[in-house]
Scaffold this motif. Structure first.
Motif, PDB file in Angstrom:
ATOM      1  N   UNK A  53     -17.833  -2.256   2.557  1.00 53.94           N
ATOM      2  CA  UNK A  53     -16.443  -2.621   2.820  1.00 53.94           C
ATOM      3  C   UNK A  53     -15.533  -2.084   1.715  1.00 53.94           C
ATOM      4  N   UNK A  54     -14.309  -1.745   2.085  1.00 52.57           N
ATOM      5  CA  UNK A  54     -13.374  -1.143   1.130  1.00 52.57           C
ATOM      6  C   UNK A  54     -12.049  -1.901   1.164  1.00 52.57           C
ATOM      7  N   UNK A  55     -11.562  -2.257  -0.023  1.00 52.60           N
ATOM      8  CA  UNK A  55     -10.241  -2.861  -0.144  1.00 52.60           C
ATOM      9  C   UNK A  55      -9.186  -1.766  -0.198  1.00 52.60           C
ATOM     10  N   UNK A  56      -8.051  -2.041   0.434  1.00 54.09           N
ATOM     11  CA  UNK A  56      -6.925  -1.119   0.458  1.00 54.09           C
ATOM     12  C   UNK A  56      -5.644  -1.894   0.171  1.00 54.09           C
ATOM     13  N   UNK A  57      -4.549  -1.171  -0.018  1.00 46.53           N
ATOM     14  CA  UNK A  57      -3.270  -1.823  -0.301  1.00 46.53           C
ATOM     15  C   UNK A  57      -2.155  -1.134   0.449  1.00 46.53           C
ATOM     16  N   UNK A  58      -1.292  -1.931   1.064  1.00 50.98           N
ATOM     17  CA  UNK A  58      -0.048  -1.428   1.636  1.00 50.98           C
ATOM     18  C   UNK A  58       1.072  -2.312   1.136  1.00 50.98           C
ATOM     19  N   UNK A  59       2.058  -1.708   0.503  1.00 54.27           N
ATOM     20  CA  UNK A  59       3.196  -2.438  -0.056  1.00 54.27           C
ATOM     21  C   UNK A  59       4.474  -1.758   0.401  1.00 54.27           C
ATOM     22  N   UNK A  60       5.428  -2.535   0.892  1.00 56.44           N
ATOM     23  CA  UNK A  60       6.670  -1.963   1.417  1.00 56.44           C
ATOM     24  C   UNK A  60       7.865  -2.765   0.954  1.00 56.44           C
ATOM     25  N   UNK A  61       8.995  -2.063   0.847  1.00 51.34           N
ATOM     26  CA  UNK A  61      10.249  -2.695   0.452  1.00 51.34           C
ATOM     27  C   UNK A  61      11.381  -1.988   1.182  1.00 51.34           C
ATOM     28  N   UNK A  62      12.436  -2.722   1.491  1.00 44.71           N
ATOM     29  CA  UNK A  62      13.601  -2.118   2.113  1.00 44.71           C
ATOM     30  C   UNK A  62      13.695  -2.427   3.589  1.00 44.71           C
ATOM     31  N   UNK A  63      14.736  -1.915   4.182  1.00 50.15           N
ATOM     32  CA  UNK A  63      15.057  -2.214   5.570  1.00 50.15           C
ATOM     33  C   UNK A  63      14.675  -1.044   6.456  1.00 50.15           C
ATOM     34  N   UNK A  64      14.914  -1.215   7.773  1.00 50.28           N
ATOM     35  CA  UNK A  64      14.653  -0.128   8.705  1.00 50.28           C
ATOM     36  C   UNK A  64      15.539   1.063   8.374  1.00 50.28           C
ATOM     37  N   UNK A  65      15.039   2.226   8.677  1.00 52.10           N
ATOM     38  CA  UNK A  65      15.747   3.463   8.358  1.00 52.10           C
ATOM     39  C   UNK A  65      14.756   4.506   7.934  1.00 52.10           C
ATOM     40  N   UNK A  66      15.201   5.552   7.240  1.00 49.13           N
ATOM     41  CA  UNK A  66      14.255   6.560   6.769  1.00 49.13           C
ATOM     42  C   UNK A  66      13.193   5.914   5.890  1.00 49.13           C
ATOM     43  N   UNK A  67      11.941   6.284   6.133  1.00 44.48           N
ATOM     44  CA  UNK A  67      10.823   5.607   5.471  1.00 44.48           C
ATOM     45  C   UNK A  67      10.002   6.636   4.703  1.00 44.48           C
ATOM     46  N   UNK A  68      10.057   6.541   3.382  1.00 39.83           N
ATOM     47  CA  UNK A  68       9.270   7.409   2.501  1.00 39.83           C
ATOM     48  C   UNK A  68       8.055   6.641   2.035  1.00 39.83           C
ATOM     49  N   UNK A  69       6.877   7.224   2.206  1.00 35.19           N
ATOM     50  CA  UNK A  69       5.648   6.564   1.784  1.00 35.19           C
ATOM     51  C   UNK A  69       4.966   7.412   0.714  1.00 35.19           C
ATOM     52  N   UNK A  70       4.484   6.737  -0.320  1.00 36.79           N
ATOM     53  CA  UNK A  70       3.679   7.379  -1.363  1.00 36.79           C
ATOM     54  C   UNK A  70       2.231   6.991  -1.118  1.00 36.79           C
ATOM     55  N   UNK A  71       1.358   7.966  -1.016  1.00 40.05           N
ATOM     56  CA  UNK A  71      -0.051   7.712  -0.726  1.00 40.05           C
ATOM     57  C   UNK A  71      -0.927   8.138  -1.895  1.00 40.05           C
ATOM     58  N   UNK A  72      -1.961   7.367  -2.117  1.00 41.45           N
ATOM     59  CA  UNK A  72      -2.880   7.716  -3.196  1.00 41.45           C
ATOM     60  C   UNK A  72      -4.129   6.867  -3.152  1.00 41.45           C
TER      61      UNK A  72
END
Length: 396
Positions: A53-72
Motif C-alpha cells: 500500500x502507498x500513501x499519497x497526498x492531495x492538497x488544494x486551495x482557492x476557488x473554481x477557475x484556472x487550476x495549476x497543479x504541482x506534482x511530485x
C-alpha cells in the motif's frame, strides 16, 4: 518551521526516511506545512494485490477557475552503503554551500521550493485568482502502480479538473535554467523466453540449445535502427539489458534462455505499432538458420513487462511560455525545450492536462552524497514564485 524558507523545508523533508514505499513522515510534514497555509489536505492510500500500500497526498486551495497543479514525489531510492556517504544520508547536513541527503534533488528539493514559492506569493499577493494544488505520491521510485495514476483518478472523481501541471523533477544537466522537459519518450519492456531442450554439451544433437536462438533473436532486434528520430524527439533506442539461462553448469545445455530488453521510443511509434515491429524482428530471429542449421524455427514466449507508457509532447502554450519567461527573468538563461531522458509521472498526467517539467540540476540524483546547491534551491523557489504569478495573471 518557516514555510517561506526552502532550505528549512528541504532539511525537514530529507530527515524523513521515506524510502519507497515507506511514507517516513514526509507526507505528514507536508500536510502540516500546507495545512498551516490554508490548504485542504487529503492523504488517500491506494492498494493493489501483490504490491505494498502507498500513501499519497492531495492538497488544494482557492476557488473554481484556472487550476495549476504541482506534482511530485516524496519517496526516494535507498541510500545504499552508508560508508559511501560523507554524512548521514538522512541528516540534511550543509557543507560548502550544499545540502547533502537522499532526495535533495530527486525530488524533495523541488517540493520544498514550490512550498516556499507559494508561501511567499501568498504573503505578497494573497490567494491566486483560481485554484492551486499539490499532487504528491510516495510511489514514483517504486512500481508506479499505487501512486500518481490512481491519485489523478481519485481527484477526478472528487470533481477536480486541472488546467495545467508542473512536475518538479530535476531537469537541468549542469546549471539551473538550462532545460525544461516538454515531453517524454515512451517506454516498453519485454522478456523473450526461448524454449530449448536440455542436454549434455558433448551431445548437442540430442538437445536444442536455446542460447543459439537467443543470439539470433538479439541480433534481429538490434540489426536495424528503429528510426532516425523526429522533429521533437531523438531516435528511439532498444537496449538488451540481460540474457540469462539460470544454468550454472558449463557442460549442460540449458532448457531455456531469456532475453530482457527495454525500448525508449519517440512519437513515430505507438505501443501497438512498436510491439508489431518487435514481434516481426523476433520471429525472423527465431527462424534464422545461421546458428541452427537444419533445425526448425525456435519456440519462444513473449512477456511484456511493466505497464508501457506512450511518448507524448506538450504543445507550446500558456504554461510553457509562462515557465520560460520565469526562468529567463530569474536565471538569465533561455531554457532548451527538451524531450530527452527517461520517463516520469508526467506520463500519467498528460491524460488529464498539459504538463511540463522543471526542477533542479540532476547531476547527483540516485548517487551517494546526493546534494543540492543552496543557491540553486533558492533560485528554483524564485522561478516557481514567478511562474505562479505569471501563469495566474495570464489565465485570470
Amino acid at each position: 518551521m518557516d514555510p517561506t524558507d526552502p532550505v528549512a523545508v528541504l532539511a525537514g523533508l530529507i530527515r524523513c526516511p521515506s524510502v519507497t514505499p515507506e511514507e517516513g513522515g514526509a507526507l505528514a510534514l507536508l500536510e502540516r506545512l500546507l495545512g498551516s497555509e490554508g490548504f485542504t489536505v487529503a492523504r488517500p492510500v491506494f492498494t493493489e494485490p501483490g504490491t505494498p500500500p502507498v500513501e499519497n497526498l492531495f492538497a488544494a486551495i482557492g476557488v473554481a477557475g484556472p487550476h495549476l497543479v504541482f506534482a511530485g514525489h516524496t519517496d526516494v531510492v535507498p541510500p545504499g552503503d552508508p560508508a559511501e556517504w560523507r554524512h548521514d544520508p538522512f541528516g540534511a547536513v550543509v557543507e560548502d554551500g550544499e545540502m547533502i541527503g537522499r532526495g535533495a534533488v530527486d525530488m524533495k528539493g523541488g517540493i520544498a521550493a514550490f512550498v516556499a514559492a507559494f508561501a511567499r506569493y501568498r504573503r505578497r499577493h494573497g490567494l491566486p485568482p483560481g485554484r492551486l494544488s499539490f499532487l504528491v505520491t510516495g510511489d514514483e521510485e517504486g512500481p508506479g502502480i499505487n501512486g500518481t495514476a490512481k491519485l489523478l483518478d481519485w481527484a477526478k472523481a472528487k470533481g477536480e479538473r486541472f488546467t495545467a501541471c508542473l512536475v518538479g523533477e530535476p531537469t537541468n544537466p549542469e546549471a539551473l535554467g538550462e532545460m525544461i522537459k516538454i515531453g517524454r519518450r515512451g517506454s516498453l519492456s519485454c522478456e523473450v523466453r526461448v524454449i530449448g531442450r536440455q542436454g549434455h554439451a558433448a551431445y548437442p544433437h540430442l538437445a536444442d540449445n536455446p542460447v543459439a536462438s537467443a543470439v539470433q533473436i538479439a541480433d534481429a532486434l538490434l540489426a536495424e535502427p528503429l528510426d532516425g528520430g523526429t522533429e521533437a524527439f531523438q531516435p528511439s533506442n532498444l537496449e538488451i539489458t540481460a540474457i540469462e539461462t539460470g544454468n550454472p553448469s558449463v557442460n549442460v545445455i540449458a532448457s531455456r534462455c531469456s532475453i530482457f530488453f527495454n525500448v525508449r521510443f519517440n512519437d513515430r511509434w505507438s505501443v501497438p505499432t512498436l510491439k508489431a515491429e518487435l514481434e516481426g524482428r523476433i520471429a525472423r530471429g527465431a527462424a534464422a538458420e545461421r546458428l541452427r542449421k537444419g533445425r526448425s524455427a525456435a519456440g519462444y514466449e513473449l512477456f511484456w513487462r511493466e505497464p508501457p507508457s506512450e511518448a507524448f509532447l506538450t504543445e507550446s502554450g500558456g504554461l510553457t511560455e509562462a515557465l520560460v519567461a520565469a526562468v529567463v527573468a530569474v536565471t538569465g538563461r533561455r531554457p532548451e525545450l527538451s524531450t530527452s531522458g527517461g520517463t516520469s509521472d508526467a506520463r500519467f498526467i498528460k491524460d488529464h492536462c498539459p504538463v511540463v517539467e522543471f526542477g533542479l540540476v540532476g547531476k547527483t540524483m540516485h548517487m551517494s552524497n546526493e546534494r543540492v546547491a543552496l543557491s540553486d534551491l533558492r533560485g528554483l523557489t524564485d522561478v516557481y514564485e514567478a511562474l505562479i504569478s505569471r501563469w495566474f495573471a495570464a489565465n485570470a
